[in-house]
Scaffold this active site. Structure first.
Site, PDB file in Angstrom:
ATOM      1  N   LEU A 130       0.864  -1.369  -0.102  1.00 21.04           N
ATOM      2  CA  LEU A 130      -0.317  -0.085   0.110  1.00 21.04           C
ATOM      3  C   LEU A 130       0.728   1.286   0.131  1.00 21.04           C
ATOM      4  O   LEU A 130       0.645   1.838  -0.897  1.00 21.04           O
ATOM      5  CB  LEU A 130      -1.081   0.144   1.118  1.00 21.04           C
ATOM      6  CG  LEU A 130      -2.050  -0.939   1.216  1.00 21.04           C
ATOM      7  CD1 LEU A 130      -2.687  -0.747   3.177  1.00 21.04           C
ATOM      8  CD2 LEU A 130      -3.369  -0.055   0.206  1.00 21.04           C
ATOM      9  N   GLY A 131       2.347   0.937   0.514  1.00 21.44           N
ATOM     10  CA  GLY A 131       2.917   2.447   0.811  1.00 21.44           C
ATOM     11  C   GLY A 131       3.882   2.389   1.582  1.00 21.44           C
ATOM     12  O   GLY A 131       4.221   0.898   2.077  1.00 21.44           O
ATOM     13  N   ASP A 135       2.236  15.704  13.837  1.00 22.03           N
ATOM     14  CA  ASP A 135       2.294  15.983  12.502  1.00 22.03           C
ATOM     15  C   ASP A 135       1.505  16.087  11.509  1.00 22.03           C
ATOM     16  O   ASP A 135       1.258  14.896  10.259  1.00 22.03           O
ATOM     17  CB  ASP A 135       3.487  14.824  12.072  1.00 22.03           C
ATOM     18  CG  ASP A 135       4.497  14.769  10.734  1.00 22.03           C
ATOM     19  OD1 ASP A 135       4.479  16.064   9.790  1.00 22.03           O
ATOM     20  OD2 ASP A 135       4.416  13.835   9.824  1.00 22.03           O
ATOM     21  N   PHE A 159      10.099   4.427   7.942  1.00 25.41           N
ATOM     22  CA  PHE A 159      10.395   3.170   8.834  1.00 25.41           C
ATOM     23  C   PHE A 159       9.575   2.119   8.604  1.00 25.41           C
ATOM     24  O   PHE A 159      10.162   1.438   9.023  1.00 25.41           O
ATOM     25  CB  PHE A 159       9.397   4.240  10.321  1.00 25.41           C
ATOM     26  CG  PHE A 159      10.014   5.437  11.116  1.00 25.41           C
ATOM     27  CD1 PHE A 159      10.402   6.240  10.138  1.00 25.41           C
ATOM     28  CD2 PHE A 159      10.504   5.542  12.394  1.00 25.41           C
ATOM     29  CE1 PHE A 159      10.233   7.552  11.216  1.00 25.41           C
ATOM     30  CE2 PHE A 159      11.086   6.176  13.614  1.00 25.41           C
ATOM     31  CZ  PHE A 159      11.348   7.627  12.001  1.00 25.41           C
ATOM     32  N   SER A 160       8.879   1.919   7.883  1.00 22.74           N
ATOM     33  CA  SER A 160       8.657   1.082   7.293  1.00 22.74           C
ATOM     34  C   SER A 160       7.807   0.791   5.597  1.00 22.74           C
ATOM     35  O   SER A 160       7.908   1.665   5.570  1.00 22.74           O
ATOM     36  CB  SER A 160       6.661   0.877   8.237  1.00 22.74           C
ATOM     37  OG  SER A 160       5.913   1.966   7.896  1.00 22.74           O
TER      38      SER A 160
HETATM   39  P1  ATP Z   1       7.136   8.151   7.903  1.00 23.03           P
HETATM   40  O1  ATP Z   1       7.910   8.167   6.838  1.00 23.03           O
HETATM   41  O2  ATP Z   1       5.326   8.852   6.749  1.00 23.03           O
HETATM   42  O3  ATP Z   1       6.890   8.717   9.105  1.00 23.03           O
HETATM   43  P2  ATP Z   1       5.532   5.345   8.420  1.00 23.03           P
HETATM   44  O4  ATP Z   1       7.104   4.794   7.952  1.00 23.03           O
HETATM   45  O5  ATP Z   1       6.002   5.474   9.634  1.00 23.03           O
HETATM   46  O6  ATP Z   1       6.068   6.805   7.377  1.00 23.03           O
HETATM   47  P3  ATP Z   1       3.111   5.182   7.100  1.00 23.03           P
HETATM   48  O7  ATP Z   1       3.455   7.181   7.452  1.00 23.03           O
HETATM   49  O8  ATP Z   1       1.736   5.151   8.817  1.00 23.03           O
HETATM   50  O9  ATP Z   1       4.680   4.767   7.615  1.00 23.03           O
HETATM   51  O10 ATP Z   1       2.623   5.247   6.521  1.00 23.03           O
HETATM   52  C1  ATP Z   1       2.847   4.743   4.986  1.00 23.03           C
HETATM   53  C2  ATP Z   1       2.016   4.906   3.495  1.00 23.03           C
HETATM   54  O11 ATP Z   1       1.160   3.557   4.086  1.00 23.03           O
HETATM   55  C3  ATP Z   1       0.650   6.094   4.423  1.00 23.03           C
HETATM   56  O12 ATP Z   1       0.961   6.828   3.386  1.00 23.03           O
HETATM   57  C4  ATP Z   1      -0.023   5.085   3.722  1.00 23.03           C
HETATM   58  O13 ATP Z   1      -0.027   5.564   2.128  1.00 23.03           O
HETATM   59  C5  ATP Z   1      -0.627   3.575   3.897  1.00 23.03           C
HETATM   60  N1  ATP Z   1      -0.951   3.520   5.134  1.00 23.03           N
HETATM   61  C6  ATP Z   1      -0.376   3.556   6.360  1.00 23.03           C
HETATM   62  N2  ATP Z   1      -1.149   2.922   6.806  1.00 23.03           N
HETATM   63  C7  ATP Z   1      -2.698   2.800   6.490  1.00 23.03           C
HETATM   64  C8  ATP Z   1      -3.987   2.323   6.308  1.00 23.03           C
HETATM   65  N3  ATP Z   1      -4.182   2.292   7.829  1.00 23.03           N
HETATM   66  N4  ATP Z   1      -5.035   2.062   5.422  1.00 23.03           N
HETATM   67  C9  ATP Z   1      -4.341   2.207   4.371  1.00 23.03           C
HETATM   68  N5  ATP Z   1      -2.565   3.047   3.920  1.00 23.03           N
HETATM   69  C10 ATP Z   1      -2.339   3.186   4.639  1.00 23.03           C
HETATM   70 MG    MG Z   2       5.318   7.457  11.018  1.00 25.61          MG
END
Ligand code: ATP
Ligand code: MG
Ligand code: MG
Length: 408
Positions: free
Chosen positions: A27-28, A152, A32-33
């Site tokens: 999905l994305g 944020d 971090f992940s």
């Molecule tokens: P960041 O660098 O922004 O802190 P992160 O590693 O913490 O990134 P998130 O921002 O939580 O990750 O999620 C990354 C991407 O995954 C989001 O931008 C979105 O596209 C997708 N995503 C996250 N949570 C969900 C969800 N609950 N349902 C659908 N897609 C999601």
């Molecule tokens: Mg994050």
């Protein structure tokens, strides 16, 4: 980043948590992940599986996020507060280490993508109002009931709600080539196998496409941008706040520098201390962007001045001069302001106003501009103590008045 301490590589149909979750498609991702659509065989629903990088600092950050998300879920048993729900969390061992995983309620596209798909034109005001109500409901809950600051808030971290549970045809864990391998007849060899592989790939593509179709979103869910803006009429405009990786308890601030640049509050730039009102500033920037399609402030550094000073200048040009007491009392005030409260390096400001900007640049009607400005300006008070709370904003006539009447 797919190495020791980094991301966990996932393939379609991979299992997590002793077979409970089955990966469907990516999905994305973030710093971090990686986040995967996964089928939860226990609840027969889809979840977003956030799989954290494995190095200790990422595991630490995930533990913090899980703590915050658990408090959010515990305080909202009906899941009605417009904040993403954490369904489950667990560890997953892979070749790159132990990864903390969060199973989150599956949501749709971000508001940033929505703005993009709408060609940066801004959304209809009744939709902006509906989304503003959702975001404020989330902030009111986080601030007043939990005493959490998101830190944020921005369109990227607000996702549209999926109203349809796309659970008809998940890819199951028996999704493996073994099942279709031909018996005997070995002399067909490679060509048969590549045919099968091709067929399997097509099957996977079709399955993913089926899932994507049902995902509430504006794109086709395959990462492609539609050529023409889609008709948004069928989309439910409720949304939820996500990404609590940087959130903190109000009594234990996480860092001096919080928020993404364009959504950063003046007290954060000046380091005067921050609290819930910093989220309110980001909210106002976000609502403006939904309504106009453009960021309210996009500062750049220039000859002889920094991005921070440009940002402060832009704020004053739009919102008026910063009161001297506010301008001069932050830990970093002396870098930007002289003792009279004037910027040191950017001397001549072109003052304007929010409602003029909405009329002149964004072609709002006088009435629409006046009403939106009357809603946003108090939230953009330079004095964080004077900004209305989320609870107070929810009572503003702009949100309460019949949203149909202000539409042309
Ligand atoms: P960041 O660098 O922004 O802190 P992160 O590693 O913490 O990134 P998130 O921002 O939580 O990750 O999620 C990354 C991407 O995954 C989001 O931008 C979105 O596209 C997708 N995503 C996250 N949570 C969900 C969800 N609950 N349902 C659908 N897609 C999601
Ligand atoms: Mg994050
Ligand atoms: Mg994010």
């Amino acid at each position: 980043s797919y190495r020791k301490g980094g991301y966990h590589a996932v393939r379609i149909a991979d299992n997590f948590s002793a077979g409970r979750y089955i990966a469907q498609k990516k999905l994305g991702w973030g710093q971090f992940s990686t986040v995967w659509l996964a089928y939860d065989t226990q609840s027969s629903k889809y979840v977003a599986l956030k799989i954290q990088k494995s190095a200790p600092q990422f595991a630490q950050a995930a533990m913090h996020e899980i703590e915050i998300l658990s408090a959010i879920a515990a305080g909202d048993p009906l899941n009605s507060k417009s904040v993403v729900r954490l369904e489950d969390s667990f560890k997953h061992a892979g070749p790159n280490g132990q990864h903390l995983c969060m199973a989150l309620e599956f949501l749709g596209d971000s508001l940033l993508r929505l703005i993009k798909y709408n060609r940066y034109k801004g959304l209809e005001l009744h939709r902006v109002k509906e989304m503003s109500r959702c975001i404020l409901t989330a902030l009111d809950y986080l601030h007043r009931e939990l005493r959490i600051i998101h830190t944020d808030l921005k369109p990227e971290n607000i996702l549209l709600c999926s109203t349809i549970n796309p659970s008809k045809d998940p890819i199951r864990s028996d999704f493996t080539p073994i099942l279709e391998r031909p018996e005997g007849n070995t002399n067909e060899g490679v060509s048969v196998m590549s045919k099968i592989e091709r067929r399997l790939k097509q099957r996977a593509k079709r399955a993913v496409a089926r899932i994507s179709e049902r995902r509430i979103g504006i794109g086709d869910g395959m990462g492609r941008t539609p050529k023409a803006p889609r008709n948004l009429d069928g989309i439910d405009f409720t949304c939820k706040v996500v990404d609590f990786g940087n959130a903190c308890w109000a009594d234990t601030p996480i860092a001096d520098e919080i928020q993404t640049r364009q959504y950063r509050a003046p007290e954060v730039i000046l380091q005067s201390g921050y609290s819930f009102a910093a989220d309110m500033w980001s909210f106002a920037c976000t609502a403006f962007e939904l309504a106009t399609g453009e960021m309210m402030f996009a500062p750049k550094n220039g000859q002889g001045f920094s991005e921070d000073e440009d940002h402060l200048a832009m704020m004053m040009e739009l919102l008026g001069k910063m009161p001297r007491k506010i301008a001069t009392t932050g830990a970093r005030s002396k870098e930007y302001f002289d003792r009279y409260g004037d910027l040191k390096r950017i001397r001549r400001l072109k003052y304007g106003s929010l409602d003029r900007l909405l009329v002149d640049k964004y072609k709002f009607s006088d009435a629409d501009a006046r009403e939106l400005a009357s809603f946003l300006c108090p939230i953009l008070d330079f004095d964080p103590e004077k900004r209305p709370t989320a609870e107070q904003c929810l009572q503003h006539p702009w949100l309460i008045a019949d949203s149909q009447t202000s539409e042309v």
